[in-house]
Every structure is written in structure tokens, then in C-alpha cells.
Design a protein around this motif. Structure first.
Motif, PDB file in Angstrom:
ATOM      1  N   THR A 122      51.940  -0.810  19.198  1.00  0.00           N
ATOM      2  CA  THR A 122      52.148   0.491  18.577  1.00  0.00           C
ATOM      3  C   THR A 122      51.028   0.850  17.605  1.00  0.00           C
ATOM      4  O   THR A 122      50.873   2.008  17.250  1.00  0.00           O
ATOM      5  CB  THR A 122      53.485   0.516  17.819  1.00  0.00           C
ATOM      6  N   GLU A 123      50.258  -0.134  17.174  1.00  0.00           N
ATOM      7  CA  GLU A 123      49.172   0.110  16.215  1.00  0.00           C
ATOM      8  C   GLU A 123      48.020  -0.844  16.534  1.00  0.00           C
ATOM      9  O   GLU A 123      47.998  -1.987  16.090  1.00  0.00           O
ATOM     10  CB  GLU A 123      49.654  -0.103  14.784  1.00  0.00           C
ATOM     11  N   PRO A 124      47.061  -0.393  17.335  1.00  0.00           N
ATOM     12  CA  PRO A 124      45.970  -1.287  17.749  1.00  0.00           C
ATOM     13  C   PRO A 124      45.174  -1.800  16.561  1.00  0.00           C
ATOM     14  O   PRO A 124      44.947  -1.085  15.585  1.00  0.00           O
ATOM     15  CB  PRO A 124      45.123  -0.398  18.663  1.00  0.00           C
ATOM     16  N   LEU A 125      44.755  -3.059  16.653  1.00  0.00           N
ATOM     17  CA  LEU A 125      43.990  -3.671  15.568  1.00  0.00           C
ATOM     18  C   LEU A 125      42.623  -3.019  15.437  1.00  0.00           C
ATOM     19  O   LEU A 125      42.158  -2.727  14.338  1.00  0.00           O
ATOM     20  CB  LEU A 125      43.839  -5.171  15.832  1.00  0.00           C
ATOM     21  N   ILE A 126      41.945  -2.821  16.562  1.00  0.00           N
ATOM     22  CA  ILE A 126      40.644  -2.145  16.586  1.00  0.00           C
ATOM     23  C   ILE A 126      40.882  -0.700  16.994  1.00  0.00           C
ATOM     24  O   ILE A 126      41.335  -0.418  18.110  1.00  0.00           O
ATOM     25  CB  ILE A 126      39.685  -2.839  17.579  1.00  0.00           C
ATOM     26  N   LYS A 127      40.573   0.232  16.110  1.00  0.00           N
ATOM     27  CA  LYS A 127      41.016   1.614  16.293  1.00  0.00           C
ATOM     28  C   LYS A 127      39.945   2.565  16.812  1.00  0.00           C
ATOM     29  O   LYS A 127      40.247   3.541  17.495  1.00  0.00           O
ATOM     30  CB  LYS A 127      41.560   2.157  14.968  1.00  0.00           C
ATOM     31  N   PHE A 128      38.680   2.313  16.472  1.00  0.00           N
ATOM     32  CA  PHE A 128      37.657   3.309  16.763  1.00  0.00           C
ATOM     33  C   PHE A 128      36.985   3.044  18.111  1.00  0.00           C
ATOM     34  O   PHE A 128      36.713   1.892  18.475  1.00  0.00           O
ATOM     35  CB  PHE A 128      36.602   3.329  15.651  1.00  0.00           C
ATOM     36  N   ASP A 129      36.718   4.135  18.832  1.00  0.00           N
ATOM     37  CA  ASP A 129      36.085   4.021  20.150  1.00  0.00           C
ATOM     38  C   ASP A 129      34.719   3.352  20.055  1.00  0.00           C
ATOM     39  O   ASP A 129      34.310   2.618  20.964  1.00  0.00           O
ATOM     40  CB  ASP A 129      35.928   5.406  20.784  1.00  0.00           C
ATOM     41  N   GLU A 130      34.006   3.605  18.955  1.00  0.00           N
ATOM     42  CA  GLU A 130      32.680   3.000  18.785  1.00  0.00           C
ATOM     43  C   GLU A 130      32.767   1.471  18.778  1.00  0.00           C
ATOM     44  O   GLU A 130      31.918   0.783  19.344  1.00  0.00           O
ATOM     45  CB  GLU A 130      32.037   3.485  17.481  1.00  0.00           C
ATOM     46  N   SER A 131      33.805   0.949  18.144  1.00  0.00           N
ATOM     47  CA  SER A 131      33.994  -0.499  18.079  1.00  0.00           C
ATOM     48  C   SER A 131      34.373  -1.064  19.436  1.00  0.00           C
ATOM     49  O   SER A 131      33.850  -2.100  19.874  1.00  0.00           O
ATOM     50  CB  SER A 131      35.084  -0.843  17.060  1.00  0.00           C
ATOM     51  N   LEU A 132      35.294  -0.399  20.119  1.00  0.00           N
ATOM     52  CA  LEU A 132      35.725  -0.856  21.441  1.00  0.00           C
ATOM     53  C   LEU A 132      34.567  -0.851  22.423  1.00  0.00           C
ATOM     54  O   LEU A 132      34.450  -1.721  23.289  1.00  0.00           O
ATOM     55  CB  LEU A 132      36.865   0.031  21.948  1.00  0.00           C
ATOM     56  N   LEU A 133      33.680   0.137  22.279  1.00  0.00           N
ATOM     57  CA  LEU A 133      32.528   0.233  23.166  1.00  0.00           C
ATOM     58  C   LEU A 133      31.575  -0.941  22.948  1.00  0.00           C
ATOM     59  O   LEU A 133      30.930  -1.412  23.899  1.00  0.00           O
ATOM     60  CB  LEU A 133      31.797   1.562  22.939  1.00  0.00           C
ATOM     61  N   LEU A 134      31.472  -1.425  21.715  1.00  0.00           N
ATOM     62  CA  LEU A 134      30.625  -2.582  21.435  1.00  0.00           C
ATOM     63  C   LEU A 134      31.121  -3.818  22.186  1.00  0.00           C
ATOM     64  O   LEU A 134      30.329  -4.575  22.759  1.00  0.00           O
ATOM     65  CB  LEU A 134      30.602  -2.867  19.931  1.00  0.00           C
ATOM     66  N   TYR A 135      32.435  -4.027  22.177  1.00  0.00           N
ATOM     67  CA  TYR A 135      32.999  -5.149  22.933  1.00  0.00           C
ATOM     68  C   TYR A 135      32.651  -5.011  24.414  1.00  0.00           C
ATOM     69  O   TYR A 135      32.292  -5.981  25.081  1.00  0.00           O
ATOM     70  CB  TYR A 135      34.520  -5.199  22.785  1.00  0.00           C
ATOM     71  N   GLU A 136      32.783  -3.786  24.921  1.00  0.00           N
ATOM     72  CA  GLU A 136      32.554  -3.550  26.349  1.00  0.00           C
ATOM     73  C   GLU A 136      31.102  -3.796  26.736  1.00  0.00           C
ATOM     74  O   GLU A 136      30.808  -4.370  27.788  1.00  0.00           O
ATOM     75  CB  GLU A 136      32.961  -2.116  26.697  1.00  0.00           C
ATOM     76  N   THR A 162      32.980  -1.262  12.799  1.00  0.00           N
ATOM     77  CA  THR A 162      31.931  -1.608  13.767  1.00  0.00           C
ATOM     78  C   THR A 162      31.074  -2.761  13.255  1.00  0.00           C
ATOM     79  O   THR A 162      30.628  -3.602  14.044  1.00  0.00           O
ATOM     80  CB  THR A 162      31.037  -0.389  14.071  1.00  0.00           C
ATOM     81  N   GLU A 163      30.859  -2.841  11.950  1.00  0.00           N
ATOM     82  CA  GLU A 163      30.096  -3.962  11.399  1.00  0.00           C
ATOM     83  C   GLU A 163      30.861  -5.269  11.594  1.00  0.00           C
ATOM     84  O   GLU A 163      30.258  -6.316  11.913  1.00  0.00           O
ATOM     85  CB  GLU A 163      29.816  -3.731   9.907  1.00  0.00           C
TER      86      GLU A 163
END
Length: 208
Positions: free
Chosen positions: A24-38, A145-146
Motif C-alpha cells: 500500500t506504500e512503496p518504499l521507493i517512491k520516485f520514478d527517477e529512483s526506480l529507473l536507476l535500479y532498472e 536517488t542518492e
């Protein structure tokens, strides 16, 4: 706040009502951060945020090393670490206890259990602090992101630069830590578990 054993046990055994999931509440919220993982790393897994039976799978990997018997076998090592840490500041009179003792002690012991070199503890401390930072909530996109960049540094520390070697903690049926290395092919997704007594190309029996 739960303080009675029976209440705590009830909560732990009822994941439907008292879930550990963060769906219900993702730990990593911002698309910029998720994109770094990807782009640069691998999806982040949160075993502590999984309900049973998935959580049980990860617990079984580490529980054998944390039993009373297993810890007792490490008593000499742990006592030596305690003495060494105290010897470093025994003549100072006054110290910052968290910095000089409470933080390094569990880090050194855990690094020993995982087979990680002690010389890398300063780096591991930076990475572990960044790893838990998103739990504090309210991070800006820059802060998140940092932190994720540090997460990915840790991932690449564990994985070799070619992305195939994985540091793996493995236990035998008696709960003893055994020397094994896990390899995963990025191209095929195939995982190999290789023990110390055979060569990589001769270990097809360990594929799974």
C-alpha cells in the motif's frame, strides 16, 4: 506498543490482519529512483516486508547461523572482537559509545558470518545506512536517488563486475556455514551453485 509475549506471538502468526507487506506504500517512491535500479542495478527485495510463506524462505537461509548453538560456537571470535574494540579506547577515559562499540561490533560479527572482508567495513557502513534511509520517510527525490545510487553500489559489490558471481550464504542440514559460490547468468537466467571441490564447467550437477 505490544509488550506481552502472547500478544506479540498472535501478531506474528496472523499476517492477514497484521501484514508486513508494503504494497500500500512503496518504499521507493520516485520514478527517477526506480529507473536507476532498472538501468544500473537489480530490483530491490525486502525480505522483512514479506508475509509468510515468502518471508519464511528468507528466514530459513539465516536462522541456522543465529541459533544459540551457532552463536556459542562463535563465542571466542566475538569475545576477541569485543576485547579488541575496548583496547582501542580503554585509555581515552570517555568515548562516543555508539560510534566506538555499539555500531562496529554487530557489523564485524555479521561480516564474519557473511564472509565479507573486514577491511571493507567502512564502505559497508555507508551502504547499510543508505539502505535503511528510505524507511525514514519523507525523502526528497534528490535524497532518495542518492540513496539508491548507494544501494546499487552495494549490489555491484556483491555481484562481480560481470554480474554473474553472487556472494551466497549457504548452510548444510546441520546449520553449519559451508563454502559455496552462486553464479547467475544474465543472458539465460540460469543459476549455478558451485562448491569448493569442483570446477565451474564440471559442476552441472549443481544447476538448479
Amino acid at each position: 506498543v505490544l509488550t506481552r509475549y502472547a500478544d506479540i506471538e498472535h501478531v506474528l502468526r496472523d499476517p492477514q490482519q497484521f501484514t508486513s507487506s508494503r504494497d500500500t506504500e512503496p518504499l521507493i517512491k520516485f520514478d527517477e529512483s526506480l529507473l536507476l535500479y532498472e538501468k544500473k542495478g537489480w530490483p530491490r527485495i525486502q525480505p522483512l516486508s514479506l508475509n509468510v510463506p515468502k518471508h519464511s524462505h528468507f528466514r530459513k537461509l539465516v536462522d541456522p547461523a543465529l541459533t544459540a548453538g551457532a552463536v556459542k560456537k562463535k563465542k571466542t571470535f566475538i569475545v576477541n572482537v569485543i576485547n579488541e574494540l575496548i583496547d582501542n579506547w580503554i585509555d581515552e577515559g570517555q568515548i562516543e559509545f555508539m560510534e566506538k562499540f555499539a555500531e562496529p561490533l554487530p557489523m564485524i560479527v555479521i561480516a564474519e558470518l557473511l564472509g565479507l572482508p573486514r577491511v571493507d567495513l567502512p564502505l559497508l557502513k555507508v551502504w547499510s545506512s543508505a539502505w535503511v534511509l528510505p524507511h525514514s520517510k519523507g525523502l526528497t527525490v534528490e535524497q532518495e536517488t542518492e540513496a539508491v545510487k548507494k544501494h546499487i553500489e552495494l549490489q555491484h559489490y556483491i555481484f562481480d563486475s560481470d554480474g554473474t558471481r553472487i556472494v551466497s550464504v549457504n548452510f548444510n542440514q546441520y546449520g553449519k556455514l559451508v563454502s559455496k559460490t552462486t553464479y547467475r547468468s544474465r543472458e539465460t537466467g540460469q543459476t549455478y551453485i558451485i562448491d569448493q571441490d569442483c570446477k565451474f564447467m564440471d559442476c552441472d550437477q549443481f544447476k538448479h
